[in-house]
Design a protein around this motif. Structure first.
Motif, PDB file in Angstrom:
ATOM      1  N   UNK A 164       0.726 -10.015  10.621  1.00 56.74           N
ATOM      2  CA  UNK A 164       1.869  -8.804  11.272  1.00 56.74           C
ATOM      3  C   UNK A 164       2.779  -8.715  10.158  1.00 56.74           C
ATOM      4  N   UNK A 165       2.850  -9.764   9.200  1.00 59.48           N
ATOM      5  CA  UNK A 165       4.016  -9.633   8.231  1.00 59.48           C
ATOM      6  C   UNK A 165       3.520  -8.263   7.325  1.00 59.48           C
ATOM      7  N   UNK A 166       4.396  -7.530   6.792  1.00 61.74           N
ATOM      8  CA  UNK A 166       4.059  -6.303   6.319  1.00 61.74           C
ATOM      9  C   UNK A 166       3.671  -6.570   4.754  1.00 61.74           C
ATOM     10  N   UNK A 167       4.451  -7.528   4.128  1.00 54.47           N
ATOM     11  CA  UNK A 167       4.177  -7.815   2.544  1.00 54.47           C
ATOM     12  C   UNK A 167       2.762  -8.481   2.632  1.00 54.47           C
ATOM     13  N   UNK A 168       2.255  -9.348   3.640  1.00 51.05           N
ATOM     14  CA  UNK A 168       1.072 -10.110   3.667  1.00 51.05           C
ATOM     15  C   UNK A 168      -0.079  -9.008   3.924  1.00 51.05           C
ATOM     16  N   UNK A 169       0.120  -7.920   4.625  1.00 46.96           N
ATOM     17  CA  UNK A 169      -0.779  -7.053   5.000  1.00 46.96           C
ATOM     18  C   UNK A 169      -1.054  -6.144   3.385  1.00 46.96           C
ATOM     19  N   UNK A 170      -0.051  -5.972   3.044  1.00 45.48           N
ATOM     20  CA  UNK A 170       0.045  -4.936   1.786  1.00 45.48           C
ATOM     21  C   UNK A 170      -0.897  -5.739   0.702  1.00 45.48           C
ATOM     22  N   UNK A 171      -0.550  -7.190   0.578  1.00 43.14           N
ATOM     23  CA  UNK A 171      -1.428  -7.898  -0.387  1.00 43.14           C
ATOM     24  C   UNK A 171      -2.831  -7.983   0.026  1.00 43.14           C
ATOM     25  N   UNK A 172      -3.276  -8.074   1.228  1.00 40.42           N
ATOM     26  CA  UNK A 172      -4.402  -8.262   1.785  1.00 40.42           C
ATOM     27  C   UNK A 172      -5.421  -6.942   1.701  1.00 40.42           C
ATOM     28  N   UNK A 194      -3.561   5.846   8.914  1.00 44.61           N
ATOM     29  CA  UNK A 194      -2.417   5.983   8.154  1.00 44.61           C
ATOM     30  C   UNK A 194      -3.071   5.850   6.811  1.00 44.61           C
ATOM     31  N   UNK A 195      -2.084   6.285   5.631  1.00 47.06           N
ATOM     32  CA  UNK A 195      -2.108   6.071   4.158  1.00 47.06           C
ATOM     33  C   UNK A 195      -1.838   4.434   3.763  1.00 47.06           C
ATOM     34  N   UNK A 196      -2.675   3.930   3.339  1.00 53.06           N
ATOM     35  CA  UNK A 196      -2.449   2.346   3.032  1.00 53.06           C
ATOM     36  C   UNK A 196      -2.605   2.369   1.566  1.00 53.06           C
ATOM     37  N   UNK A 197      -1.448   2.283   0.511  1.00 49.41           N
ATOM     38  CA  UNK A 197      -1.654   2.109  -0.816  1.00 49.41           C
ATOM     39  C   UNK A 197      -2.317   3.448  -1.398  1.00 49.41           C
TER      40      UNK A 197
END
Length: 224
Positions: free
Chosen positions: A92-100, A131-134
Motif C-alpha cells: 500500500x505504501x507509495x514509496x514501496x510500490x515505486x521501488x518494487x 496508469x503510467x508507472x515510471x
C-alpha cells in the motif's frame, strides 16, 4: 367437473407456474453469478448476449481512476469488465510500490496474475487500461499481454497518468501485440499519488472525461 374443482385445479396450475418461474429466475441468476465468479468478469447490461461478448475491457487500477475510465467505456461501448489482480498484491505504501515496480522493470519480472479469463477467445475487441508507472507500462499489464493470446484481435489501450503523459506505455502495447490490430488509445490525467492526490475521477472531472471518451470511441469507430 364442477365449478369448485375447476377453480381448485386452476389455482394449482397458477401456483405451479409461479414456482417454475421463480426457479427458472433463480437458475439464471445462479448461472450469471457462477460466470462472474469463475472469470472474475463484471458483465455489461447485455453481457449474457453473444454479441456483447465481443468486447472485453481489462484494466489495472491502484487509486480507482483507471477503473472509472473503464466503467465509462463500458457504459458507452458495452462489453465485459475485468479488473487485473495479482497473486501477491503490491504494498500500500507509495514509496514501496515505486521501488518494487522499478525493480520489476529492470529485471523484466512479470508478476503472476490472480485474475483468470478462461473464455478470452470469444472476444474480438480488447480494451486494456492502466496508469503510467515510471513512464512505462505497469508490469501486471505486461503479464496479461504476455499470458493471453490476442493474435488477430483488436486491442485498444487507455491510460490515466499524473500529468506526465503515456510515456512508452502505448508503444509497449504495440510491441507486445505484434499480430493484433492496435487502435489509437485514450489518455487522461488522474491522481498524483506522490503528492497525496489519489481519486479525482468524480463530479465535473468524470463528466468531462466521459465526453472525451465518447469523442474518442466515435473517432476509432467503436460507437457511431
Amino acid at each position: 367437473m364442477n365449478r369448485r374443482k375447476l377453480l381448485k385445479n386452476g389455482l394449482t396450475l397458477v401456483a405451479g407456474s409461479l414456482f417454475a418461474s421463480r426457479v427458472g429466475a433463480k437458475s439464471i441468476i445462479a448461472q450469471a453469478e457462477a460466470f462472474k465468479m469463475v472469470t472474475n468478469i463484471t458483465p455489461g447490461n447485455n453481457a449474457l448476449k453473444d454479441d456483447n461478448h465481443k468486447i472485453l475491457i481489462v484494466y489495472l487500477s491502484r487509486t480507482n481512476n483507471t477503473k472509472v475510465v473503464a466503467q465509462l467505456i463500458q457504459k458507452q461501448a458495452g462489453g465485459d469488465l475485468v479488473a487485473l489482480e495479482l497473486d501477491k498484491p503490491y504494498p500500500a505504501n507509495y514509496q514501496a510500490i515505486v521501488a518494487q515496480v522499478s525493480q520489476e522493470n529492470d529485471s523484466g519480472f512479470l508478476p503472476p496474475l490472480k485474475t483468470k479469463i478462461d473464455n478470452i477467445a470469444q472476444y474480438d475487441k480488447i480494451f486494456v487500461g492502466f496508469p503510467t508507472w515510471g513512464m512505462q507500462l505497469p508490469p501486471p499489464m505486461k503479464s496479461f499481454l504476455k499470458q493471453y493470446d490476442l493474435n488477430g484481435k483488436t486491442v485498444i489501450p487507455f491510460n490515466t497518468n499524473a500529468g506526465y503523459g503515456i510515456g512508452s506505455t502505448f508503444q509497449t502495447v504495440k510491441e507486445m501485440c505484434p499480430k493484433s490490430i492496435v487502435l489509437d488509445g485514450f489518455s487522461t490525467k488522474g491522481g498524483v499519488e506522490r503528492d497525496g492526490v489519489l481519486f479525482v475521477m468524480d463530479g465535473e472531472k468524470e463528466k468531462q472525461t466521459e465526453v472525451q471518451i465518447i469523442t474518442w470511441l466515435n473517432r476509432i469507430k467503436i460507437i457511431k
